[in-house]
Design a protein around this motif. Structure first.
Motif, PDB file in Angstrom:
ATOM      1  N   GLN A   1     -17.980   8.087  -6.804  1.00  0.00           N
ATOM      2  CA  GLN A   1     -16.647   8.435  -7.135  1.00  0.00           C
ATOM      3  C   GLN A   1     -16.326   9.589  -5.798  1.00  0.00           C
ATOM      4  O   GLN A   1     -15.469  10.320  -6.042  1.00  0.00           O
ATOM      5  CB  GLN A   1     -16.694   9.329  -8.472  1.00  0.00           C
ATOM      6  CG  GLN A   1     -16.615   8.399  -9.731  1.00  0.00           C
ATOM      7  CD  GLN A   1     -15.580   7.645  -9.889  1.00  0.00           C
ATOM      8  OE1 GLN A   1     -14.255   8.129  -9.748  1.00  0.00           O
ATOM      9  NE2 GLN A   1     -15.592   6.108  -9.871  1.00  0.00           N
ATOM     10  N   LEU A   2     -16.861   9.249  -4.741  1.00  0.00           N
ATOM     11  CA  LEU A   2     -16.905  10.209  -3.640  1.00  0.00           C
ATOM     12  C   LEU A   2     -16.907  11.670  -3.990  1.00  0.00           C
ATOM     13  O   LEU A   2     -16.398  12.395  -3.430  1.00  0.00           O
ATOM     14  CB  LEU A   2     -15.515  10.002  -2.818  1.00  0.00           C
ATOM     15  CG  LEU A   2     -15.050   8.525  -2.577  1.00  0.00           C
ATOM     16  CD1 LEU A   2     -13.892   8.276  -1.901  1.00  0.00           C
ATOM     17  CD2 LEU A   2     -16.362   7.776  -1.445  1.00  0.00           C
ATOM     18  N   GLN A   3     -17.809  12.047  -4.881  1.00  0.00           N
ATOM     19  CA  GLN A   3     -17.978  13.179  -5.712  1.00  0.00           C
ATOM     20  C   GLN A   3     -19.015  14.102  -4.555  1.00  0.00           C
ATOM     21  O   GLN A   3     -19.174  15.203  -4.953  1.00  0.00           O
ATOM     22  CB  GLN A   3     -18.508  13.123  -6.926  1.00  0.00           C
ATOM     23  CG  GLN A   3     -19.869  12.856  -7.085  1.00  0.00           C
ATOM     24  CD  GLN A   3     -20.239  11.432  -6.960  1.00  0.00           C
ATOM     25  OE1 GLN A   3     -19.471  10.527  -6.536  1.00  0.00           O
ATOM     26  NE2 GLN A   3     -21.530  10.679  -7.461  1.00  0.00           N
ATOM     27  N   GLY A   4     -19.435  13.529  -3.464  1.00  0.00           N
ATOM     28  CA  GLY A   4     -20.437  14.202  -2.941  1.00  0.00           C
ATOM     29  C   GLY A   4     -21.967  14.296  -3.480  1.00  0.00           C
ATOM     30  O   GLY A   4     -22.047  14.140  -4.620  1.00  0.00           O
ATOM     31  N   GLN A   5     -22.974  14.711  -2.655  1.00  0.00           N
ATOM     32  CA  GLN A   5     -23.960  14.807  -3.130  1.00  0.00           C
ATOM     33  C   GLN A   5     -24.928  15.712  -1.840  1.00  0.00           C
ATOM     34  O   GLN A   5     -24.728  15.233  -0.809  1.00  0.00           O
ATOM     35  CB  GLN A   5     -24.855  13.537  -3.383  1.00  0.00           C
ATOM     36  CG  GLN A   5     -24.846  12.641  -2.369  1.00  0.00           C
ATOM     37  CD  GLN A   5     -25.785  11.680  -2.287  1.00  0.00           C
ATOM     38  OE1 GLN A   5     -26.880  11.817  -3.105  1.00  0.00           O
ATOM     39  NE2 GLN A   5     -25.822  10.450  -1.734  1.00  0.00           N
ATOM     40  N   LYS A   6     -25.999  16.232  -2.331  1.00  0.00           N
ATOM     41  CA  LYS A   6     -26.783  17.093  -1.531  1.00  0.00           C
ATOM     42  C   LYS A   6     -25.837  17.823  -0.355  1.00  0.00           C
ATOM     43  O   LYS A   6     -25.001  18.670  -0.473  1.00  0.00           O
ATOM     44  CB  LYS A   6     -27.786  16.468  -0.820  1.00  0.00           C
ATOM     45  CG  LYS A   6     -28.853  15.728  -1.921  1.00  0.00           C
ATOM     46  CD  LYS A   6     -29.779  14.901  -1.333  1.00  0.00           C
ATOM     47  CE  LYS A   6     -30.443  14.285  -2.319  1.00  0.00           C
ATOM     48  NZ  LYS A   6     -30.823  12.883  -2.086  1.00  0.00           N
ATOM     49  N   HIS A   7     -26.102  17.515   0.875  1.00  0.00           N
ATOM     50  CA  HIS A   7     -25.270  17.914   2.166  1.00  0.00           C
ATOM     51  C   HIS A   7     -24.139  17.233   2.259  1.00  0.00           C
ATOM     52  O   HIS A   7     -23.402  17.671   3.390  1.00  0.00           O
ATOM     53  CB  HIS A   7     -26.462  18.175   3.317  1.00  0.00           C
ATOM     54  CG  HIS A   7     -26.790  16.742   3.844  1.00  0.00           C
ATOM     55  ND1 HIS A   7     -27.617  15.763   3.136  1.00  0.00           N
ATOM     56  CD2 HIS A   7     -26.253  15.847   5.074  1.00  0.00           C
ATOM     57  CE1 HIS A   7     -27.660  14.738   3.730  1.00  0.00           C
ATOM     58  NE2 HIS A   7     -26.924  14.741   4.895  1.00  0.00           N
TER      59      HIS A   7
END
Ligand code: HEC
Length: 147
Positions: free
Chosen positions: A87-93
């Protein structure tokens, strides 16, 4: 503000790394370099932890459906989702893109493509290299439409 990113719900590590890059003058923009030099690394971690807990920006409704569908297709074909999340929610860096301001998204992606913004390890520069302006617009519309 259109040229200013939404920080709410960004992964904490992503905010922390961006602040480090601003402090070290490896990323420039919005006067953030000067602001970042006033922060200790602990301040940066604390600020990042705070923003990460805030609710995500509301998705934009009523965008151009064709553009959004094209953006979704690109995200899958160009493996954007493999790093930025389904969902293009990002993760880690890796930053969250969903709900992001359209103008900010377009500027950053163009700068990453041209090298005006250097990323940490070059992976994002190579992901952006082959994108056309039309594809960048479509990706921004798609990202903005996601919750
Ligand atoms: C290999 C992993 C990877 C892939 C694949 C990838 N990205 Fe990224 N992306 C990153 C990382 C890491 C950053 C943070 C870069 C930095 O500043 O160090 C980033 C940053 C960005 C930014 C800037 C966000 C911000 O808040 O400043 C945008 C926009 C973006 N990516 C869009 C895309 C799009 C569109 C694609 C697909 C064409 C894509 N990315 C593919 C890892 C990836």
């Amino acid at each position: 503000m259109p040229d200013t990113p939404h920080l709410a719900a960004q992964p904490a590590l992503s905010i922390f790394y961006q602040l480090l890059q601003f402090r070290d003058q490896r990323r420039k923009g919005g006067g953030m370099e000067a602001i970042a030099t006033t922060l200790t690394e602990q301040d940066m971690r604390d600020i990042a932890a705070h923003y990460a807990t805030l609710p995500a920006p509301a998705p934009q409704t009523g965008g151009d459906a064709q553009k959004i569908a094209r953006g979704q297709q690109i995200a899958q074909q160009q493996y954007c989702s493999s790093c930025h999340g389904a969902q293009l929610q990002g993760q880690k860096h890796v930053p969250r893109l969903s709900g992001q301001s359209h103008a900010y998204f377009v500027t950053q992606l163009r700068n990453l493509r041209s090298g005006a913004r250097a990323d940490m390890d070059g992976t994002m520069a190579s992901a952006a290299r082959s994108l056309t302006d039309e594809e960048i617009e479509a990706m921004a519309a798609y990202a903005r439409s996601l919750p």
